[in-house]
Motif scaffolding. Structure first.
Motif, mmCIF file in Angstrom:
data_model
loop_
_atom_site.group_PDB
_atom_site.id
_atom_site.type_symbol
_atom_site.label_atom_id
_atom_site.label_comp_id
_atom_site.label_asym_id
_atom_site.label_seq_id
_atom_site.Cartn_x
_atom_site.Cartn_y
_atom_site.Cartn_z
ATOM 1 N N PHE A 85 6.763 3.510 -19.111
ATOM 2 C CA PHE A 85 5.485 3.000 -19.522
ATOM 3 C C PHE A 85 5.079 1.638 -19.333
ATOM 4 N N CYS A 86 6.149 0.821 -19.556
ATOM 5 C CA CYS A 86 6.161 -0.479 -19.356
ATOM 6 C C CYS A 86 5.663 -0.818 -18.063
ATOM 7 N N LEU A 87 6.297 -0.322 -17.007
ATOM 8 C CA LEU A 87 6.050 -0.473 -15.596
ATOM 9 C C LEU A 87 4.871 -0.056 -15.271
ATOM 10 N N MET A 88 4.254 1.131 -15.913
ATOM 11 C CA MET A 88 2.939 1.384 -15.482
ATOM 12 C C MET A 88 1.921 0.371 -16.080
ATOM 13 N N GLY A 89 2.100 -0.088 -17.167
ATOM 14 C CA GLY A 89 1.189 -0.906 -17.706
ATOM 15 C C GLY A 89 0.985 -2.464 -16.871
ATOM 16 N N MET A 90 2.257 -2.843 -16.501
ATOM 17 C CA MET A 90 2.315 -3.766 -15.460
ATOM 18 C C MET A 90 1.551 -3.617 -14.273
ATOM 19 N N ALA A 91 1.849 -2.272 -13.729
ATOM 20 C CA ALA A 91 1.023 -1.946 -12.394
ATOM 21 C C ALA A 91 -0.443 -2.117 -12.705
ATOM 22 N N LYS A 92 -0.992 -1.550 -13.679
ATOM 23 C CA LYS A 92 -2.423 -1.630 -14.030
ATOM 24 C C LYS A 92 -2.943 -3.142 -13.894
ATOM 25 N N ALA A 93 -2.191 -3.985 -14.387
ATOM 26 C CA ALA A 93 -2.615 -5.329 -14.559
ATOM 27 C C ALA A 93 -2.407 -6.125 -13.130
ATOM 28 N N LEU A 94 -1.510 -5.337 -12.356
ATOM 29 C CA LEU A 94 -1.288 -6.288 -11.024
ATOM 30 C C LEU A 94 -2.015 -5.503 -9.749
ATOM 31 N N LYS A 95 -2.700 -4.528 -10.135
ATOM 32 C CA LYS A 95 -3.277 -3.729 -9.107
ATOM 33 C C LYS A 95 -4.192 -4.651 -7.939
ATOM 34 N N GLY A 96 -3.739 -4.239 -6.601
ATOM 35 C CA GLY A 96 -4.655 -5.183 -5.485
ATOM 36 C C GLY A 96 -3.938 -6.509 -5.143
ATOM 37 N N LYS A 97 -2.984 -6.769 -5.951
ATOM 38 C CA LYS A 97 -2.351 -8.374 -5.733
ATOM 39 C C LYS A 97 -0.908 -8.334 -5.041
ATOM 40 N N ASP A 98 -0.745 -8.949 -4.034
ATOM 41 C CA ASP A 98 0.526 -9.089 -3.174
ATOM 42 C C ASP A 98 1.210 -10.213 -3.872
ATOM 43 N N GLU A 99 0.770 -10.986 -4.475
ATOM 44 C CA GLU A 99 1.488 -12.213 -5.060
ATOM 45 C C GLU A 99 0.601 -12.825 -6.422
ATOM 46 N N VAL A 100 1.488 -13.187 -7.473
ATOM 47 C CA VAL A 100 0.721 -13.641 -8.536
ATOM 48 C C VAL A 100 1.510 -14.864 -8.934
ATOM 49 N N SER A 101 0.808 -15.733 -9.789
ATOM 50 C CA SER A 101 1.516 -16.901 -10.388
ATOM 51 C C SER A 101 2.501 -16.539 -11.462
ATOM 52 N N PHE A 102 3.493 -17.205 -11.737
ATOM 53 C CA PHE A 102 4.316 -16.699 -12.968
ATOM 54 C C PHE A 102 3.425 -16.630 -14.268
ATOM 55 N N SER A 103 2.393 -17.255 -14.574
ATOM 56 C CA SER A 103 1.572 -16.940 -15.596
ATOM 57 C C SER A 103 0.955 -15.735 -15.565
ATOM 58 N N GLU A 104 0.428 -15.291 -14.384
ATOM 59 C CA GLU A 104 -0.201 -14.228 -14.184
ATOM 60 C C GLU A 104 0.846 -12.806 -14.525
ATOM 61 N N PHE A 105 2.205 -13.125 -13.771
ATOM 62 C CA PHE A 105 3.259 -12.331 -14.017
ATOM 63 C C PHE A 105 3.530 -11.961 -15.448
ATOM 64 N N ALA A 106 3.517 -13.086 -16.386
ATOM 65 C CA ALA A 106 4.180 -12.901 -17.713
ATOM 66 C C ALA A 106 2.759 -12.078 -18.363
ATOM 67 N N ASP A 107 1.530 -12.229 -18.004
ATOM 68 C CA ASP A 107 0.566 -11.698 -18.693
ATOM 69 C C ASP A 107 0.523 -10.210 -18.547
ATOM 70 N N VAL A 137 8.634 -11.588 -24.047
ATOM 71 C CA VAL A 137 7.376 -11.719 -23.314
ATOM 72 C C VAL A 137 6.334 -12.665 -23.920
ATOM 73 N N GLU A 138 6.464 -13.016 -25.387
ATOM 74 C CA GLU A 138 5.598 -13.820 -25.873
ATOM 75 C C GLU A 138 6.317 -15.176 -25.447
ATOM 76 N N ALA A 139 7.526 -15.374 -25.300
ATOM 77 C CA ALA A 139 7.982 -16.711 -25.023
ATOM 78 C C ALA A 139 7.762 -17.025 -23.296
ATOM 79 N N LEU A 140 7.663 -16.008 -22.804
ATOM 80 C CA LEU A 140 7.262 -16.287 -21.182
ATOM 81 C C LEU A 140 5.510 -16.627 -21.206
ATOM 82 N N GLN A 141 4.898 -16.130 -22.186
ATOM 83 C CA GLN A 141 3.677 -16.523 -21.942
ATOM 84 C C GLN A 141 3.242 -17.927 -22.579
ATOM 85 N N THR A 142 4.102 -18.193 -23.751
ATOM 86 C CA THR A 142 3.851 -19.516 -24.379
ATOM 87 C C THR A 142 4.107 -20.632 -23.521
ATOM 88 N N TYR A 143 5.321 -20.375 -22.765
ATOM 89 C CA TYR A 143 5.845 -21.502 -21.874
ATOM 90 C C TYR A 143 5.527 -21.363 -20.365
#
Length: 207
Positions: A85-107, A137-143
Motif C-alpha cells: 500500500f505504501c509503495l502504491m501511494g508513492m507510485a501515485k505521487a511520482l507518476k511520470g517522473k524519471d528523477e526527483v529531488s530529495f524533497s519530492e521523494f520525501a513528500d 517520514v516526518e523527519a525526512l520532510q522536516t529536514y
C-alpha cells in the motif's frame, strides 16, 4: 536527485537489513503473531530489490506501481500487503517522473504512508509499523533541505517510534485478542519500519 538507480540501491540496502534481522523478527513475532514476520520480510524485500535492480523502467511511478505487486506477491503476510500500500501511494505521487529531488521523494514517501494508513485503517498509537514510519517520514520532510541530516534524523525518529510501541496495547491482528500480553513488547511491524530507515541511513546517510 533520486532516480531508479537510487531507489534500487535503497531497496538492496533494506533487503540486507531484513536478512540480517530475520531471526530477530521471527522471535518478536512469535510473542503475539504467527512467527513468520522475519521470513516474509526477508523474502519480500529480496524479491523487491531484485525486481528494482533488473527492471528497465525509468518512470518512478510505473516502477513503484509494479514493485507494489512484487512485494504483495512475494511477502504473503498482512505486513507485506501493508507495505505494498505504501509503495502504491508513492507510485501515485511520482507518476511520470524519471528523477526527483530529495524533497519530492520525501513528500512521495509521506503520500505512501498516508495511503498505507487509509487502506489499512490504522493510525499512530495502535502498535503497528505506522508508529515508526510516521516519525521517520516526518523527519525526512522536516529536514529535506539537508538530505544527510534528514536521513540521520529519520533513522533516530523511527527507532524511537518503534521503541514507543512497548507501552502500547495492540488493536490490530492476532495480537489484539491478547492485547494485555503485548504490553512491554516491541511490535515487530514497527521494528521493520525502523530497520527500513536504518538501512537507508547506512546506505545514504554517511556520504
Amino acid at each position: 536527485m533520486i532516480d531508479k538507480t537510487k531507489v534500487a540501491e535503497g531497496a538492496v540496502a533494506i533487503s540486507r537489513e531484513m536478512t540480517a534481522n530475520r531471526d530477530y523478527l521471527i522471535k518478536l513475532d512469535q510473542v503475539n503473531g504467527d512467527g513468520d514476520l522475519g521470513i516474509s520480510m526477508d523474502d519480500g524485500f529480496r524479491s523487491l530489490a531484485s525486481f528494482l535492480e533488473e527492471s528497465q523502467e525509468s518512470d518512478l511511478g510505473q516502477l513503484l506501481r509494479k514493485a507494489s505487486r512484487v512485494m504483495n506477491d512475494s511477502a504473503p503476510s498482512s505486513l507485506g500487503t501493508i507495505i505494498s500500500f505504501c509503495l502504491m501511494g508513492m507510485a501515485k505521487a511520482l507518476k511520470g517522473k524519471d528523477e526527483v529531488s530529495f524533497s519530492e521523494f520525501a513528500d512521495a514517501f509521506r503520500n505512501g504512508v498516508d495511503n498505507l494508513m487509509e487502506k489499512a485503517g490504522s493510525t499512530r498509537g495502535e502498535k503497528t509499523i505506522v508508529d515508526s514510519l510516521c516519525p521517520g517520514v516526518e523527519a525526512l520532510q522536516t529536514y529535506s533541505d539537508e538530505p544527510l541530516k534528514a536521513i540521520q534524523m529519520a533513522c533516530s525518529a523511527s527507532h524511537k517510534g518503534a521503541e514507543s510501541t512497548k507501552e502500547m496495547k495492540a488493536v490490530h491482528g492476532r495480537a489484539a485478542f491478547t492485547a494485555s500480553r503485548s504490553l512491554g513488547v516491541l511490535d515487530g511491524g514497527s521494528v521493520v519500519g525502523s530497520l527500513i530507515f536504518k538501512a537507508l541511513y547506512d546506505q545514504f546517510g554517511k556520504e
